[in-house]
Structures are given as C-alpha cells and as structure tokens.
Design an enzyme around this catalytic site. Sequence first.
Site, PDB file in Angstrom:
ATOM      1  N   PHE A 196       9.476 -12.503  -0.056  1.00  0.00           N
ATOM      2  CA  PHE A 196       9.471 -12.149  -1.478  1.00  0.00           C
ATOM      3  C   PHE A 196       9.132 -10.669  -1.595  1.00  0.00           C
ATOM      4  CE2 PHE A 196       7.449 -11.562  -5.580  1.00  0.00           C
ATOM      5  CZ  PHE A 196       8.295 -12.253  -6.437  1.00  0.00           C
TER       6      PHE A 196
ATOM      7  N   GLU B  37      -1.051 -10.254  -3.347  1.00  0.00           N
ATOM      8  CA  GLU B  37      -0.775 -11.162  -4.484  1.00  0.00           C
ATOM      9  C   GLU B  37      -1.709 -10.858  -5.656  1.00  0.00           C
ATOM     10  OE1 GLU B  37       0.462 -15.127  -4.023  1.00  0.00           O
ATOM     11  OE2 GLU B  37       1.503 -14.704  -2.147  1.00  0.00           O
TER      12      GLU B  37
HETATM   13  C1  LIG Z   1      -0.518  -7.071   4.558  1.00  0.00           C
HETATM   14  C2  LIG Z   1       0.167  -6.972   3.237  1.00  0.00           C
HETATM   15  C3  LIG Z   1       1.250  -7.806   2.972  1.00  0.00           C
HETATM   16  C4  LIG Z   1       1.916  -7.713   1.743  1.00  0.00           C
HETATM   17  N1  LIG Z   1       3.004  -8.509   1.517  1.00  0.00           N
HETATM   18  C5  LIG Z   1       3.742  -8.326   0.382  1.00  0.00           C
HETATM   19  C6  LIG Z   1       4.945  -9.059   0.168  1.00  0.00           C
HETATM   20  O1  LIG Z   1       5.332  -9.931   0.961  1.00  0.00           O
HETATM   21  N2  LIG Z   1       5.687  -8.784  -0.924  1.00  0.00           N
HETATM   22  C7  LIG Z   1       5.299  -7.851  -1.831  1.00  0.00           C
HETATM   23  O2  LIG Z   1       6.031  -7.633  -2.800  1.00  0.00           O
HETATM   24  N3  LIG Z   1       4.144  -7.133  -1.657  1.00  0.00           N
HETATM   25  C8  LIG Z   1       3.361  -7.346  -0.593  1.00  0.00           C
HETATM   26  N4  LIG Z   1       2.193  -6.646  -0.403  1.00  0.00           N
HETATM   27  C9  LIG Z   1       1.799  -5.661  -1.399  1.00  0.00           C
HETATM   28  C10 LIG Z   1       0.545  -6.037  -2.197  1.00  0.00           C
HETATM   29  O3  LIG Z   1       0.823  -7.058  -3.111  1.00  0.00           O
HETATM   30  C11 LIG Z   1      -0.006  -4.754  -2.848  1.00  0.00           C
HETATM   31  O4  LIG Z   1      -0.531  -3.969  -1.795  1.00  0.00           O
HETATM   32  C12 LIG Z   1      -1.056  -5.037  -3.904  1.00  0.00           C
HETATM   33  O5  LIG Z   1      -0.490  -5.626  -5.033  1.00  0.00           O
HETATM   34  C13 LIG Z   1      -1.787  -3.754  -4.341  1.00  0.00           C
HETATM   35  O6  LIG Z   1      -0.907  -2.716  -4.595  1.00  0.00           O
HETATM   36  P1  LIG Z   1      -1.168  -1.282  -3.914  1.00  0.00           P
HETATM   37  O7  LIG Z   1      -1.345  -1.501  -2.475  1.00  0.00           O
HETATM   38  O8  LIG Z   1      -0.083  -0.362  -4.337  1.00  0.00           O
HETATM   39  O9  LIG Z   1      -2.539  -0.786  -4.501  1.00  0.00           O
HETATM   40  P2  LIG Z   1      -2.774   0.039  -5.898  1.00  0.00           P
HETATM   41  O10 LIG Z   1      -2.098  -0.660  -7.015  1.00  0.00           O
HETATM   42  O11 LIG Z   1      -2.415   1.463  -5.621  1.00  0.00           O
HETATM   43  O12 LIG Z   1      -4.326  -0.109  -6.057  1.00  0.00           O
HETATM   44  C14 LIG Z   1      -5.276   0.731  -5.399  1.00  0.00           C
HETATM   45  C15 LIG Z   1      -6.658   0.368  -5.959  1.00  0.00           C
HETATM   46  O13 LIG Z   1      -6.698   0.623  -7.384  1.00  0.00           O
HETATM   47  C16 LIG Z   1      -7.112  -0.539  -8.062  1.00  0.00           C
HETATM   48  N5  LIG Z   1      -6.428  -0.627  -9.357  1.00  0.00           N
HETATM   49  C17 LIG Z   1      -5.133  -0.320  -9.652  1.00  0.00           C
HETATM   50  N6  LIG Z   1      -4.878  -0.534 -10.943  1.00  0.00           N
HETATM   51  C18 LIG Z   1      -6.011  -1.023 -11.490  1.00  0.00           C
HETATM   52  C19 LIG Z   1      -6.383  -1.458 -12.796  1.00  0.00           C
HETATM   53  N7  LIG Z   1      -5.530  -1.459 -13.817  1.00  0.00           N
HETATM   54  N8  LIG Z   1      -7.651  -1.898 -12.998  1.00  0.00           N
HETATM   55  C20 LIG Z   1      -8.557  -1.909 -11.972  1.00  0.00           C
HETATM   56  N9  LIG Z   1      -8.258  -1.515 -10.715  1.00  0.00           N
HETATM   57  C21 LIG Z   1      -7.007  -1.075 -10.475  1.00  0.00           C
HETATM   58  C22 LIG Z   1      -6.705  -1.703  -7.142  1.00  0.00           C
HETATM   59  O14 LIG Z   1      -7.445  -2.868  -7.420  1.00  0.00           O
HETATM   60  C23 LIG Z   1      -7.003  -1.121  -5.788  1.00  0.00           C
HETATM   61  O15 LIG Z   1      -8.371  -1.260  -5.505  1.00  0.00           O
HETATM   62  C24 LIG Z   1       1.484  -6.767   0.779  1.00  0.00           C
HETATM   63  C25 LIG Z   1       0.372  -5.959   1.050  1.00  0.00           C
HETATM   64  C26 LIG Z   1      -0.293  -6.063   2.242  1.00  0.00           C
HETATM   65  C27 LIG Z   1      -1.483  -5.164   2.498  1.00  0.00           C
END
Ligand SMILES: Cc1cc2nc3c(=O)[nH]c(=O)nc-3n(C[C@H](O)[C@H](O)[C@H](O)COP(=O)(O)OP(=O)(O)OC[C@H]3O[C@@H](n4cnc5c(N)ncnc54)[C@H](O)[C@@H]3O)c2cc1C
Length: 385
Positions: A122, A363
Amino acid sequence: MEYFLTEEQQTIKGLARKIAEERVLPVRAELDEREEFPRAIVKDLADADMFRVFIPEQYEGLGGGCLELCLVVEELSRICGGVATTYAVNALGCYTLIEYGSEEQKQKYLPDIAAGKKLAAFAITEATAGSDVSGIKTTAEKVEGGYLLNGSKQFITNAPEADIYAVIVLTDKTKGPRGASTIIVEKGTPGFSFGKKEKKMGIRASSTGELVFRNCLVPEENLIGRAGAGFIQAMRLFDRSRPGIAAQAVGIAQGALEAAVDYAQQRVQFGQPIITLPVVQDMLAEMAIQVEAARALTYAAARTVDSGARNLTEAAAGAKVFASDVAVKVTADAVQVCGGTGYMRDFPVEKMMRDAKVTQIYEGTNQILRNAIAMELRKRKGRTV
Ligand SMILES: Cc1cc2nc3c(=O)[nH]c(=O)nc-3n(C[C@H](O)[C@H](O)[C@H](O)COP(=O)(O)OP(=O)(O)OC[C@H]3O[C@@H](n4cnc5c(N)ncnc54)[C@H](O)[C@@H]3O)c2cc1C
C-alpha cells in the site's frame, strides 16, 4: 486473561505461534543482521494458509476478520517484528481490494494473494507527504487506454518484493485531496520501477523501498472505486488496519517480557537470581501489566472493527497509540533487566527495542493519532459512546 477466543481463532493463533517458533526463531537474528527479506518464511506462511486468514471465503480465503489478523501478527511479532510487518502490510494492500474493489478486481487478485502466490503493498507516503498526506504529488493523468502515472512513493513496505501495489495518486490535481484516487499497479508494468531500498533501525527483515513511476500506463480498470475517493478510502482503511499495528506492538512487547523473565531467573548476582530482587520484580510486574492492558485494548479495537461499527477512529487509533508506547517502554525495560547482555546483538531484546520504535511512527504517528482522538472527543464533547 481470558479473551474468549473461538476454537478457530485459537487454532489460527496456535498455528502462527508454531511457524514463528519453528521457522522464524532460528533465522531471525540472521535476517536482521543481513537485512534480508524472509522469502522462505513467506512460503511457510502460504503453505500454512496464513494468507487466507483475512480474505473472504468467496475469494478462497478463510473469512477471518481484524481479530484473526491481529492474532497472527501478534504471534509473528513475538518472535520477529520484521516478518510480522511483511504479513500485516500485505493485508493492508488487500483491504483496499476487499473494501473498495469491484467484483472483477477481487476475482483477479484476491485468490492469488490468499494462496500466497502474490504479495500486496500500500503506497501513500511521498517525500512531501508524510503525516500530511494531502501533500502527495504523484499524478495519474487520464489518457486514451488508461491512466498515465508520474511521480514517486517513499518508505513503501514490501517494495520491491510485492506484486500488487495499491497506490494513492492525484487523478485531478486541481481538486487537492478530493482529486486523489487509488489505482492498482502491478510489478512489471512498463514505466514502474523501484528506487532506493531503505536501511532501517529495526524491522530489518521487512523490505522498505521507493516506487518510481515514469509515464507508466495503467489500464482504466485498475482504478479502485470512484475517482476522487482515494483519501477517504485510505483513512477508512487505516482505521481497519491500525489494530494490526497495535497487535505487532503487543507481540514485540510480549517477546521482550518473556526474554527478560527468563534472563532474570537465570542471572545470579549477589548470590541470588536477580528475579528475587524487589526492584527487578517491580519492573517485570509493571511490564506484564502494561502488555496485558495493551493486548486487551487491541483485541477490543479489533472486535470493534469486526462488529461493523461505523466510527472506528478512536478505538483503532487508541489501541495503536497505547500498544506502541507500551512496546517502546517494555522493550527498553527488558534491555535494562538483562543489563549488558541485553545490549548485545547476540541476545534478542536489543532487536526488539529497535523493532518496537517504528510502531509509534507508521500508519499515523502517535502525535497525529492523538490529534485525531482529540478531534473525536471535541465532536462529541467528551461524552462516552
Ligand atoms: C519502516 C517504515 C515503513 C513504512 N511503510 C509504509 C508503507 O508501506 N506505505 C506508506 O504509504 N507509508 C509507509 N511508511 C511511511 C509512514 O507512514 C510515515 O513515515 C509516517 O506517516 C510519518 O510521516 P513522516 O515520516 O513524513 O514524518 P513527518 O510527517 O515529517 O513527521 C515528523 C514529526 O512531526 C510530527 N508531526 C507532523 N505533523 C504533526 C502535527 N500536525 N501535529 C503533531 N505532530 C506532527 C510527527 O508526529 C513526527 O514526530 C513507512 C514508514 C516507515 C518508517
């Protein structure tokens, strides 16, 4: 604790435990060390019909629900969080089809996934779209013969191993989030390739990579549901899949608790096993209480999903947040109980600590999910349902 599992649920749980202990345990350290995708174990899971668990019977599944999925994920995670990720994300890819696919799409893909011949993934995350998924830029332009995809997705679990990718794309970029749609892209489609393979802190037996689309033509019949419904579909799917991440956290924490108790019984200091020391007992007891509380909340959330209840956000997000926080705390405490041995890579608890961390991130990060729960509370002014 008694969770009143049916005979079938107990059988599924028992089978998953057997595979985890007999097939995963002997290779988990090696898979982690080599960051190797567990192909042989995927085959073992397929041979044991584990991929049929969450697929409806009419598509050659066993017709289980969210709770059955959680039982398998928990048992796999108790031994290896990475193997469990591969399994759980495959289910997330399938849920897209199960919930929103047409009869033709279900017939085309689900029996092969049920048999373990094909693996699903996904993809919503992009470089500019993490927590704020409305930042996606990958486009799918309607052209003669289908949709032309351009863009890339990052951090995608099961890439490049999966065969079927449910990808969220902009079919109408003028409409922002309302212009997003879900499209199935099969591995091997011209214009679809894989970019960077990530090197991770934990769950290293799972594969995480980049999807790249360059003028990738996908047939129109691969659109899932209605054009423009992609975001709403994704949000609802996460409500169904988050108890699975909670179950992963519970399983990892359970594994760490068991390892810590075993170690504390054997390790002698000051002339007695350290488990006789009140401070160690206090830590172990607190860990056990936390794990059981997380399990109870996770099963309750899974049962809420299976009940057909409409609003799942609070139950699913709450279980995921609580269980993942417990997993991070309990695995760190397990390392502490095991002292220097716990810190070494030939002992399993340091891996469990690394594996646990991601459950707070993917997620929906726990911060984002707490926001979502607070929004629900505001909507109903704090009243209980
Ligand atoms: C091992 C791994 C597997 C994954 N697998 C998938 C997959 O199969 N498919 C897929 O689509 N995605 C996948 N992901 C992506 C994952 O869902 C995202 O990493 C996650 O949603 C966070 O997004 P980001 O890493 O861009 O962090 P960011 O959104 O950049 O967040 C950075 C920090 O800011 C905080 N933050 C951001 N906005 C807010 C807010 N409004 N209020 C409070 N705090 C906030 C966050 O909580 C976090 O602490 C995967 C990630 C990892 C690490």
